[in-house]
Design a protein around this motif. Structure first.
Motif, PDB file in Angstrom:
ATOM      1  N   SER A   1     -11.036 -19.786  18.975  1.00 30.19           N
ATOM      2  CA  SER A   1     -10.202 -19.884  18.262  1.00 30.19           C
ATOM      3  C   SER A   1     -10.112 -19.335  16.884  1.00 30.19           C
ATOM      4  O   SER A   1     -10.902 -18.845  16.455  1.00 30.19           O
ATOM      5  CB  SER A   1     -10.067 -21.584  17.942  1.00 30.19           C
ATOM      6  OG  SER A   1      -8.835 -21.873  16.872  1.00 30.19           O
ATOM      7  N   GLN A   2      -8.677 -18.732  16.600  1.00 31.18           N
ATOM      8  CA  GLN A   2      -8.535 -18.100  15.354  1.00 31.18           C
ATOM      9  C   GLN A   2      -7.351 -18.995  14.690  1.00 31.18           C
ATOM     10  O   GLN A   2      -6.446 -19.070  15.188  1.00 31.18           O
ATOM     11  CB  GLN A   2      -7.886 -16.702  15.595  1.00 31.18           C
ATOM     12  CG  GLN A   2      -9.031 -15.668  16.214  1.00 31.18           C
ATOM     13  CD  GLN A   2     -10.238 -15.759  15.263  1.00 31.18           C
ATOM     14  OE1 GLN A   2     -10.127 -15.569  13.960  1.00 31.18           O
ATOM     15  NE2 GLN A   2     -11.407 -15.553  15.619  1.00 31.18           N
ATOM     16  N   PRO A   3      -7.669 -19.547  13.272  1.00 27.53           N
ATOM     17  CA  PRO A   3      -8.941 -19.437  12.687  1.00 27.53           C
ATOM     18  C   PRO A   3     -10.008 -20.144  13.522  1.00 27.53           C
ATOM     19  O   PRO A   3      -9.560 -21.118  14.273  1.00 27.53           O
ATOM     20  CB  PRO A   3      -8.574 -19.979  11.466  1.00 27.53           C
ATOM     21  CG  PRO A   3      -7.412 -20.852  11.557  1.00 27.53           C
ATOM     22  CD  PRO A   3      -6.556 -20.185  12.539  1.00 27.53           C
ATOM     23  N   PRO A   4     -11.148 -20.234  13.313  1.00 27.24           N
ATOM     24  CA  PRO A   4     -12.187 -20.900  13.910  1.00 27.24           C
ATOM     25  C   PRO A   4     -12.068 -22.342  13.505  1.00 27.24           C
ATOM     26  O   PRO A   4     -11.961 -22.882  12.586  1.00 27.24           O
ATOM     27  CB  PRO A   4     -13.571 -20.215  13.173  1.00 27.24           C
ATOM     28  CG  PRO A   4     -13.257 -18.990  12.938  1.00 27.24           C
ATOM     29  CD  PRO A   4     -11.837 -19.054  12.395  1.00 27.24           C
ATOM     30  N   VAL A   5     -12.566 -23.168  14.691  1.00 25.98           N
ATOM     31  CA  VAL A   5     -12.579 -24.679  14.370  1.00 25.98           C
ATOM     32  C   VAL A   5     -13.671 -25.318  14.820  1.00 25.98           C
ATOM     33  O   VAL A   5     -14.441 -24.670  15.694  1.00 25.98           O
ATOM     34  CB  VAL A   5     -11.335 -25.463  15.319  1.00 25.98           C
ATOM     35  CG1 VAL A   5      -9.721 -24.677  14.883  1.00 25.98           C
ATOM     36  CG2 VAL A   5     -11.536 -25.097  16.593  1.00 25.98           C
ATOM     37  N   GLN A   6     -13.986 -26.437  14.142  1.00 23.97           N
ATOM     38  CA  GLN A   6     -15.190 -27.281  14.403  1.00 23.97           C
ATOM     39  C   GLN A   6     -14.849 -28.506  15.193  1.00 23.97           C
ATOM     40  O   GLN A   6     -14.254 -29.268  14.328  1.00 23.97           O
ATOM     41  CB  GLN A   6     -16.179 -27.360  13.108  1.00 23.97           C
ATOM     42  CG  GLN A   6     -16.573 -26.200  12.554  1.00 23.97           C
ATOM     43  CD  GLN A   6     -17.572 -25.350  13.677  1.00 23.97           C
ATOM     44  OE1 GLN A   6     -18.446 -26.213  14.332  1.00 23.97           O
ATOM     45  NE2 GLN A   6     -17.691 -24.128  13.798  1.00 23.97           N
ATOM     46  N   LEU A   7     -15.055 -28.699  16.280  1.00 20.87           N
ATOM     47  CA  LEU A   7     -14.912 -29.992  16.915  1.00 20.87           C
ATOM     48  C   LEU A   7     -16.054 -30.445  17.350  1.00 20.87           C
ATOM     49  O   LEU A   7     -16.990 -29.869  17.759  1.00 20.87           O
ATOM     50  CB  LEU A   7     -14.005 -29.931  18.290  1.00 20.87           C
ATOM     51  CG  LEU A   7     -12.721 -29.120  18.078  1.00 20.87           C
ATOM     52  CD1 LEU A   7     -11.740 -29.127  19.347  1.00 20.87           C
ATOM     53  CD2 LEU A   7     -11.758 -29.910  17.302  1.00 20.87           C
ATOM     54  N   THR A   8     -16.078 -32.138  17.233  1.00 18.63           N
ATOM     55  CA  THR A   8     -17.390 -32.727  17.742  1.00 18.63           C
ATOM     56  C   THR A   8     -17.250 -32.502  19.126  1.00 18.63           C
ATOM     57  O   THR A   8     -16.131 -32.288  19.987  1.00 18.63           O
ATOM     58  CB  THR A   8     -17.333 -34.284  17.580  1.00 18.63           C
ATOM     59  OG1 THR A   8     -15.976 -34.917  17.896  1.00 18.63           O
ATOM     60  CG2 THR A   8     -17.262 -34.157  15.839  1.00 18.63           C
ATOM     61  N   LYS A   9     -18.545 -33.191  19.848  1.00 21.94           N
ATOM     62  CA  LYS A   9     -18.629 -33.029  21.430  1.00 21.94           C
ATOM     63  C   LYS A   9     -17.534 -33.865  22.039  1.00 21.94           C
ATOM     64  O   LYS A   9     -16.830 -33.459  22.983  1.00 21.94           O
ATOM     65  CB  LYS A   9     -19.743 -33.500  21.990  1.00 21.94           C
ATOM     66  CG  LYS A   9     -20.060 -33.523  23.288  1.00 21.94           C
ATOM     67  CD  LYS A   9     -19.756 -32.088  23.940  1.00 21.94           C
ATOM     68  CE  LYS A   9     -20.267 -32.197  25.401  1.00 21.94           C
ATOM     69  NZ  LYS A   9     -19.781 -33.195  26.390  1.00 21.94           N
ATOM     70  N   GLU A  10     -17.254 -34.977  21.343  1.00 22.41           N
ATOM     71  CA  GLU A  10     -16.465 -36.023  21.796  1.00 22.41           C
ATOM     72  C   GLU A  10     -14.647 -35.471  21.569  1.00 22.41           C
ATOM     73  O   GLU A  10     -13.976 -35.720  22.643  1.00 22.41           O
ATOM     74  CB  GLU A  10     -16.263 -37.300  20.919  1.00 22.41           C
ATOM     75  CG  GLU A  10     -15.374 -38.251  21.512  1.00 22.41           C
ATOM     76  CD  GLU A  10     -15.271 -39.875  20.680  1.00 22.41           C
ATOM     77  OE1 GLU A  10     -14.808 -40.640  20.952  1.00 22.41           O
ATOM     78  OE2 GLU A  10     -16.293 -39.684  19.685  1.00 22.41           O
ATOM     79  N   GLN A  11     -14.471 -35.097  20.504  1.00 21.98           N
ATOM     80  CA  GLN A  11     -13.212 -34.109  20.294  1.00 21.98           C
ATOM     81  C   GLN A  11     -13.233 -32.969  21.035  1.00 21.98           C
ATOM     82  O   GLN A  11     -11.803 -32.748  22.076  1.00 21.98           O
ATOM     83  CB  GLN A  11     -13.088 -33.653  18.962  1.00 21.98           C
ATOM     84  CG  GLN A  11     -12.959 -34.768  17.931  1.00 21.98           C
ATOM     85  CD  GLN A  11     -12.961 -34.162  16.598  1.00 21.98           C
ATOM     86  OE1 GLN A  11     -13.710 -33.215  16.057  1.00 21.98           O
ATOM     87  NE2 GLN A  11     -11.998 -34.703  15.616  1.00 21.98           N
ATOM     88  N   LEU A  12     -14.238 -32.182  21.430  1.00 23.76           N
ATOM     89  CA  LEU A  12     -13.847 -30.978  22.587  1.00 23.76           C
ATOM     90  C   LEU A  12     -13.814 -31.513  24.027  1.00 23.76           C
ATOM     91  O   LEU A  12     -12.816 -31.063  24.590  1.00 23.76           O
ATOM     92  CB  LEU A  12     -15.171 -30.320  22.350  1.00 23.76           C
ATOM     93  CG  LEU A  12     -15.230 -29.078  23.474  1.00 23.76           C
ATOM     94  CD1 LEU A  12     -14.167 -27.953  23.035  1.00 23.76           C
ATOM     95  CD2 LEU A  12     -16.713 -28.303  23.162  1.00 23.76           C
ATOM     96  N   ASP A  13     -14.289 -32.567  24.286  1.00 20.84           N
ATOM     97  CA  ASP A  13     -14.142 -33.164  25.609  1.00 20.84           C
ATOM     98  C   ASP A  13     -12.704 -33.719  25.672  1.00 20.84           C
ATOM     99  O   ASP A  13     -11.990 -33.433  26.823  1.00 20.84           O
ATOM    100  CB  ASP A  13     -15.180 -34.554  25.830  1.00 20.84           C
ATOM    101  CG  ASP A  13     -16.677 -33.759  26.312  1.00 20.84           C
ATOM    102  OD1 ASP A  13     -16.719 -32.623  26.590  1.00 20.84           O
ATOM    103  OD2 ASP A  13     -17.484 -34.598  26.200  1.00 20.84           O
ATOM    104  N   ALA A  14     -12.307 -34.313  24.702  1.00 20.88           N
ATOM    105  CA  ALA A  14     -10.816 -34.731  24.763  1.00 20.88           C
ATOM    106  C   ALA A  14      -9.750 -33.814  24.954  1.00 20.88           C
ATOM    107  O   ALA A  14      -8.852 -33.718  25.426  1.00 20.88           O
ATOM    108  CB  ALA A  14     -10.518 -35.625  23.699  1.00 20.88           C
ATOM    109  N   VAL A  15     -10.126 -32.733  23.952  1.00 25.91           N
ATOM    110  CA  VAL A  15      -9.152 -31.546  23.967  1.00 25.91           C
ATOM    111  C   VAL A  15      -8.958 -30.872  25.218  1.00 25.91           C
ATOM    112  O   VAL A  15      -7.906 -30.812  25.846  1.00 25.91           O
ATOM    113  CB  VAL A  15      -9.346 -30.585  22.848  1.00 25.91           C
ATOM    114  CG1 VAL A  15      -8.402 -29.595  22.730  1.00 25.91           C
ATOM    115  CG2 VAL A  15      -8.990 -31.496  21.438  1.00 25.91           C
TER     116      VAL A  15
END
Length: 328
Positions: free
Chosen positions: A191-205
């Motif tokens: 991603s640009q700009p870089p993003v920080q997602l939790t594992k739970e957020q990453l799974d959901a997205v």
């Protein structure tokens, strides 16, 4: 300025797509074709105060020939939509025949046009289109595209939602692979700009990007699938093609292509073990000028890639076999 044909123009994707194309100053002429209602849709759109001239055609009186002759860009959303409980693969038999028939006409009437395929399942319908064009001896891999832009749009949108950001367009997130379920790989790590997602957020997205279409099918309760968002995505991709065609540079969009035929794609194809794959592609006046590598993947994305390739191989063979007459 570009002459654009929309095949399937009176459908639930075709109508909003045609409206958006009519709004574009890059379109000189807009030709709408469908088996019903396309003349009425064209008359309706022709009342809008933008330069593009609009005409509608039906199958009778050589309508498809009139819609396609001399076209420079052909957008194809024709086919049946998903209903609750259906996967994109469930659509295969009907839509495979639709694409094969339409591409046979495209091959004869406007073989040099840019061809953008929206009809699902894209993982299979694009290989069908390629095989039909090959049979007619007019296949140009730099001008045949499976439109996967909706996956890119969803990745930005759902990431913004997860982070509470108001403007999804702030995020540029490449999405590679195919255009169905687990074959869709959103590269959040790039991603640009870089993003920080939790594992739970990453799974959901990731899940929502892969199966966002199911949300819409369910919420419409049998009344359709992704239509307005798909029309928006199709228009965005068409705009990229048209801007590059008129000489703008630096235009890059992910799209599902026959990799060995696109500059830079042969190496990517060999490394992945598939001939068709969506990657970021740079566009020029002649179409695809460079396929960009998938790039470094996180461990999470590497796992997604393995699953995607396994499923994609079957999708590709299914499409090619439909035209070659082999057993599916």
């Amino acid at each position: 300025m570009v002459k654009v044909s929309v095949l399937g123009a009176s459908g639930q994707i075709g109508q909003p797509l045609s409206l958006l194309l009519k709004s574009s100053p890059l379109v000189t002429e807009l030709r709408l074709y469908d088996v019903v209602h396309s003349v009425g849709v064209a008359t309706d759109l022709d009342h809008i105060d933008t330069p593009a001239k609009v005409s509608g055609y039906l199958p009778n009186d050589n309508g498809l020939e009139k819609a396609l002759s001399g076209a420079e860009l052909v957008m194809i959303p024709a086919g049946v939509a998903r209903k609750p409980g259906m996967t994109r693969d469930d659509l295969f038999t009907t839509n495979a025949n639709v694409i094969a028939d339409l591409l046979s006409e495209v091959a004869q009437l406007c073989p040099e046009a840019f061809i953008c395929i929206i009809t699902n399942p894209v993982n299979s319908t694009v290989p069908i289109a390629v095989e039909v064009l090959k049979k007619h001896g007019v296949f140009n891999p730099r001008r045949v595209f499976g439109v996967t832009t909706l996956d890119v749009v969803r990745a930005s949108t759902f990431t913004a939602h997860a982070l509470g950001e108001l403007d999804p367009q702030k995020f540029k997130i490449p999405v590679v692979g195919g255009h169905s379920g687990a074959t869709i790989i959103p590269l959040i790590s790039q991603s640009q700009p870089p993003v920080q997602l939790t594992k739970e957020q990453l799974d959901a997205v990731t899940y929502r990007v892969q199966f966002g279409g199911d949300e819409i099918v369910k919420s419409k309760a049998g009344a359709g699938s992704a239509t307005t968002c798909m029309a928006y995505a199709g228009f965005r991709f068409a705009q990229a093609i048209m801007k590059a065609y008129r000489g703008e540079t630096g235009i890059v969009e992910p799209t599902y292509v026959f990799l060995p035929g696109v500059p830079g794609g042969e190496e990517i194809s060999k490394s992945l073990g598939v001939s068709f794959f969506a990657v970021p592609v740079e566009f020029g006046t002649d179409g695809a000028t460079k396929a960009q590598p998938v790039g470094p993947l996180s461990d999470y994305e590497q796992d997604l890639l393995k699953k995607a390739i396994q499923e994609l191989r079957g999708n590709i063979v299914k499409g090619e076999s439909h035209v070659k007459g082999g057993k599916l």
